[in-house]
Design an enzyme around this catalytic site. Structure first.
Site, PDB file in Angstrom:
ATOM      1  N   MET A 164       3.427 -35.664  -0.003  1.00 22.17           N
ATOM      2  CA  MET A 164       2.904 -36.883   0.617  1.00 22.17           C
ATOM      3  C   MET A 164       2.378 -36.491   2.002  1.00 22.17           C
ATOM      4  O   MET A 164       3.172 -36.116   2.871  1.00 22.17           O
ATOM      5  CB  MET A 164       4.058 -37.874   0.743  1.00 22.17           C
ATOM      6  CG  MET A 164       3.716 -39.140   1.442  1.00 22.17           C
ATOM      7  SD  MET A 164       5.092 -40.306   1.374  1.00 22.17           S
ATOM      8  CE  MET A 164       6.200 -39.581   2.520  1.00 22.17           C
ATOM      9  N   TYR A 441      12.440 -39.517   9.281  1.00 25.63           N
ATOM     10  CA  TYR A 441      11.238 -39.482   8.429  1.00 25.63           C
ATOM     11  C   TYR A 441      11.150 -40.730   7.556  1.00 25.63           C
ATOM     12  O   TYR A 441      12.077 -41.510   7.482  1.00 25.63           O
ATOM     13  CB  TYR A 441      11.099 -38.189   7.640  1.00 25.63           C
ATOM     14  CG  TYR A 441      12.183 -37.714   6.700  1.00 25.63           C
ATOM     15  CD1 TYR A 441      13.199 -38.529   6.233  1.00 25.63           C
ATOM     16  CD2 TYR A 441      12.165 -36.397   6.256  1.00 25.63           C
ATOM     17  CE1 TYR A 441      14.154 -38.055   5.346  1.00 25.63           C
ATOM     18  CE2 TYR A 441      13.116 -35.914   5.365  1.00 25.63           C
ATOM     19  CZ  TYR A 441      14.111 -36.754   4.927  1.00 25.63           C
ATOM     20  OH  TYR A 441      15.044 -36.281   4.058  1.00 25.63           O
ATOM     21  N   GLU A 442       9.961 -40.870   6.941  1.00 26.63           N
ATOM     22  CA  GLU A 442       9.700 -42.070   6.132  1.00 26.63           C
ATOM     23  C   GLU A 442       9.785 -43.350   6.967  1.00 26.63           C
ATOM     24  O   GLU A 442      10.240 -44.389   6.504  1.00 26.63           O
ATOM     25  CB  GLU A 442      10.696 -42.146   4.964  1.00 26.63           C
ATOM     26  CG  GLU A 442      10.065 -41.858   3.642  1.00 26.63           C
ATOM     27  CD  GLU A 442       8.615 -42.210   3.635  1.00 26.63           C
ATOM     28  OE1 GLU A 442       8.314 -43.416   3.710  1.00 26.63           O
ATOM     29  OE2 GLU A 442       7.771 -41.318   3.596  1.00 26.63           O
ATOM     30  N   GLY A 443       9.330 -43.248   8.216  1.00 21.36           N
ATOM     31  CA  GLY A 443       9.413 -44.397   9.122  1.00 21.36           C
ATOM     32  C   GLY A 443      10.779 -44.406   9.779  1.00 21.36           C
ATOM     33  O   GLY A 443      11.803 -44.546   9.105  1.00 21.36           O
TER      34      GLY A 443
END
Ligand SMILES: Cc1cc2nc3c(=O)[nH]c(=O)nc-3n(C[C@H](O)[C@H](O)[C@H](O)COP(=O)(O)OP(=O)(O)OC[C@H]3O[C@@H](n4cnc5c(N)ncnc54)[C@H](O)[C@@H]3O)c2cc1C
Length: 602
Positions: A164, A441-443
Site C-alpha cells: 500500500m 501507522y495506518e493513521g
C-alpha cells in the site's frame, strides 16, 4: 523465550457463543460451506502452523532483521521465505479469496481468525501476507475484469504479494499534499514518477512479484485529496500469460532502521517512470484506497489485540512460576521459599488489564469481521447499509483505541517480568517495541480520533453512533430484569445514554468553535473505546452467567469470564470519568498558550 499458544478456546467463545457465528454462516449466502466442523478444523490447523512454524521465527526476525543490498535487493530473515512457502502450499493465502480467482471462497471473518493467530505468533512476518489481503480487496472492489484475472488470481495463490503506497517524505497524515506524478500514455497506462517512503513489505525475497497499489496525481488534477488517482504498479510487468515478466521501473532505494518489527522491510520506493495501470475512476483514488485502508485499519486493530494477548499469556505463565515475597494475607505456597508473584494484587492488576483488553478486543474485532461478511455478501440493501454504518463508526474505534490499550498491555506485560522483562531473552521487550508502531501507522491515534468524531459522528449528525448505541440499548433492555448481571447492565445503560448526550454537547461547542472538536477528539475516542468494550464485556458476562446457571463442564472458564468482566467494569471503565472531564474542560487549556511560549529557551 516463552512459547506461543493460540487462544483457540477464547476465539471459539467470541465467535460461537458471543457472536453467533454458526448461525451467521448458515444464513449468509455463500457461507454455507463454513460448517462448525470445517471452521474448527481450519482454526486448529491455523493454530498449528502459527505455533510451530511462525512463532519460532519471531525472535530470529527481530535479531536478524531485513538486509538491503546494492541494486535494491532485500533479504528477509532466515526462515521467513521457507515459512511463506509453507503458507502458500497450505492454500492459506486464498482462504477467503473468490473461488473464480483460485481462492477457497470462505468468509472473510475466517481469514480474520487466521490473521489473529499469525499476528500473535509473528507480527513482522504477518505483514507480508497481511498487505496482500488489502491489495486483493482493492482490486476486487475497483479493478477491471482483466486486472482481477491477473492480479487477484496471483495474489490469491500467494505467489505475488501486495503493498500500500501512500506516504511520501513531506506527507503522511495529509495526503492532499501528495506529489507522485502519473503521466497518461497512449496505451491507457501511466508513467508513475515519485518517491514513496515507509512502504511495508515494499521489497523482499519471499514471493515472485510484488503488486504495489499506488496513489499518484494526474496532470491538471485538482489540488488536495480530490485530485488523487490510484494505480497498480507491479514490480515485474505481467506477460501475455499473466506471469511475472519484464522488470518495471520501481526500485527499493533503502530500508529503514527502526524500533521494532525488524523482520518486516520498511522501504523507500523510487518510481522512475514505472508503468502503472489505473484502477478506479481518475481523481477518485483516495476513495478507492479507502477499501485498502479500512481493511488495513482493522488489520492494525488486530495488532492491538495481538500485543495484549502476547503480554497476557506470557506474563501469566511467568507470574505463576516466579517466586518473590509472601502474600500479605499469609503464605500461599508454604512449601516454597516464597509465593509465586501471581498472588500479589498489583501483579493481578497488570495481568487482568491485559486480559480484559485482549478478550474484549477480540470480541470487538470478530464483531467487525461479522459485519464485513454481511457488507460483502448480504442480498439486502438495507442490511448492507446498516452494517456499513456500524463499520464506519467502529473502524476508527477499533484501530485507535485497541492499539493504544495494546501498547499499554505490552508495557504491563513487560512490567510483570520485572527487570527480566527488559532483557531480550523473555521476548517482552520485543513485544513492546513491535507494538509501538501500531498507534502510528495506518493513521495515528490523533487522526483516527478526528475521523471518528468529525467525519463519522458529527458529519452524520450522530447517525453512525446511533447504529451502535441502539444495539447497546436493546441489549440493556433485554437484560434489565436479570438480577445476576445488573452490575454490568446498569452502568452500561447509563454510559450509553451519556455517550449520546456528550456527543451532542461537543457538536454544539464545535459549531461555535471548530477547535473544540479537535480538542475533544482524543478523549472522545478513548471514552468511546471504553464504552464499546463495556458492551462486549457485559454481553460476555451475560453468556457466561447463563452457561454457569445451566450447568457446564467448564465452570472455571465461565467464572473467569465473569470475574474479568467485573474487573473491567470496576477498575477500567472508571477511566471514562477522566476522559469526560478532559472533554468538558474545553479547548482553552490547550490553545491559550502562544506557540512561542512552548519552548522558552529556544
Ligand atoms: C514502520 C512503518 C510502516 C509503515 N507502513 C506504511 C505503508 O505500508 N504504506 C504507507 O503508505 N505508509 C506507511 N507508513 C507511514 C505511516 O502511515 C505514517 O507515518 C503515518 O500515517 C503518519 O504520518 P507521518 O509520519 O508523516 O506523521 P505526520 O502526518 O507528520 O504527523 C505527525 C504528528 O502530527 C499529528 N497530526 C497531524 N495532523 C494532525 C491533525 N490534523 N490533527 C491532529 N494531529 C495531527 C499526528 O497525529 C502525529 O502525531 C509506515 C510508517 C512506519 C513507521
Amino acid at each position: 523465550m516463552p512459547e506461543y499458544k493460540a487462544p483457540l478456546r477464547d476465539i471459539l467463545f467470541a465467535r460461537d457463543e458471543l457472536l453467533g457465528y454458526p448461525e451467521h454462516y448458515r444464513s449468509l449466502p455463500g457461507c454455507e460451506e463454513a460448517t462448525p466442523d470445517l471452521v474448527r478444523s481450519i482454526l486448529q490447523e491455523s493454530a498449528k502452523f502459527c505455533e510451530e512454524v511462525l512463532a519460532p521465527l519471531n525472535r530470529v526476525g527481530d535479531e536478524e532483521g531485513c538486509k538491503w543490498s546494492e541494486g535494491g535487493v532485500v533479504k528477509t530473515p532466515k526462515g521467513f521465505k521457507e515459512a511463506y512457502q509453507q503458507y502458500v502450499e497450505g492454500g492459506w493465502a486464498g482462504l477467503a479469496s473468490p473461488a473464480e480467482h483460485g481462492g477457497q471462497g470462505l468468509p472473510e471473518s475466517l481469514a480474520v481468525a487466521l490473521g489473529e493467530m499469525i499476528g500473535q505468533a509473528n507480527w513482522a512476518w504477518g505483514m507480508y501476507p497481511g498487505l496482500s489481503n488489502g491489495a486483493k480487496r482493492t482490486i476486487h472492489a475497483h479493478g477491471t475484469e482483466e486486472q482481477r484475472n491477473i492480479y487477484l488470481t496471483q495474489l490469491a495463490s500467494g505467489r505475488w504479494t501486495g503493498t500500500m503506497c501512500l506516504t511520501e517524505p513531506h506527507c503522511g497524515s495529509d495526503l492532499g499534499m501528495l506529489r507522485t506524478k502519473a503521466e497518461p500514455q497512449i496505451d491507457g497506462t501511466c508513467k508513475i514518477t515519485g518517491t514513496k517512503i515507509f512502504i511495508s513489505s515494499g521489497e523482499h525475497d519471499m514471493a515472485e512479484n510484488i503488486v504495489h497499489i499506488v496513489l499518484a496525481r494526474l496532470p491538471d488534477a485538482p489540488p488536495g485529496t480530490k485530485g488523487i488517482s490510484l494505480f497498480i504498479v507491479p514490480k515485474f510487468l505481467p506477460d501475455a500469460d499473466g506471469e511475472a515478466g519484464k522488470r518495471n521501473a520501481v526500485a527499493c532505494g533503502s530500508i529503514e532502521r527502526k524500533m521494532g518489527i525488524h523482520g518486516n522491510a520498511t522501504c523507500v520506493l523510487n518510481f522512475d517512470g514505472a508503468t502503472g495501470f489505473p484502477i478506479g475512476p481518475p481523481n477518485r483514488g483516495l476513495n478507492c484506497m479507502f477499501t485498502f485502508m479500512n481493511s488495513a485499519r482493522i488489520g492494525t486493530a488486530m495488532q492491538g489485540l495481538a500485543s495484549a494477548e502476547v503480554a497476557f499469556q506470557h506474563a501469566t505463565r511467568y507470574a505463576r512460576e516466579r517466586l518473590q515475597m509472601r502474600s500479605l494475607s499469609g503464605p500461599k505456597a508454604p512449601d516454597k521459599p516464597a509465593d509465586p508473584i501471581i498472588v500479589h494484587p498489583d501483579v493481578r492488576r497488570m495481568l487482568l488489564t491485559a486480559r480484559a483488553f485482549a478478550e474484549g478486543g477480540r470480541a470487538l474485532i470478530y464483531f467487525c469481521a461479522k459485519q464485513v461478511d454481511v457488507a460483502h455478501r448480504s442480498p439486502g440493501e438495507a442490511e448492507r447499509a446498516q452494517v456499513e454504518s456500524l463499520l464506519a463508526l467502529l473502524t476508527p474505534i477499533a484501530k485507535g483505541f485497541l492499539t493504544e490499550v495494546g501498547v499499554e498491555s505490552a508495557y504491563l506485560g513487560m512490567q510483570v517480568f520485572g527487570g527480566h522483562g527488559y532483557i531480550a531473552e523473555w521476548g517482552m521487550e520485543q513485544n513492546l517495541r513491535d507494538a509501538r508502531i501500531s498507534t502510528l501507522y495506518e493513521g495515528t491515534t490523533g487522526i483516527q480520533a478526528l475521523d471518528l468524531l468529525g467525519r463519522k459522528v458529527l458529519q452524520t449528525q450522530g447517525r453512525t453512533l446511533m447504529s451502535f448505541t441502539q444495539l447497546v440499548r436493546q441489549f440493556c433492555e433485554a437484560n434489565e430484569t436479570d438480577a445476576g448481571i445488573c452490575e454490568f447492565i446498569e452502568p452500561l445503560s447509563e454510559l450509553n445514554k451519556e455517550w449520546g448526550e456528550l456527543t451532542m454537547k461537543i457538536g454544539a461547542a464545535a459549531l461555535r468553535n471548530p477547535d473544540e472538536a479537535g480538542a475533544a477528539a482524543f478523549d472522545y475516542l478513548m471514552y468511546s473505546g471504553y464504552v464499546t468494550l463495556a458492551y462486549f464485556w457485559a454481553a460476555a458476562a451475560q453468556r457466561a452467567a447463563k452457561k454457569r446457571s445451566a450447568g457446564t463442564t467448564e465452570p472455571g472458564f465461565y467464572t473467569a469470564k465473569l470475574q474479568t468482566a467485573r474487573f473491567y467494569f470496576q477498575r477500567i471503565l472508571p477511566r471514562t470519568r477522566a476522559h469526560l472531564a478532559a472533554i468538558q474542560s474545553g479547548a482553552g487549556n490547550l490553545l491559550d498558550m502562544k506557540e512561542v511560549d512552548f519552548l522558552i529557551d529556544a
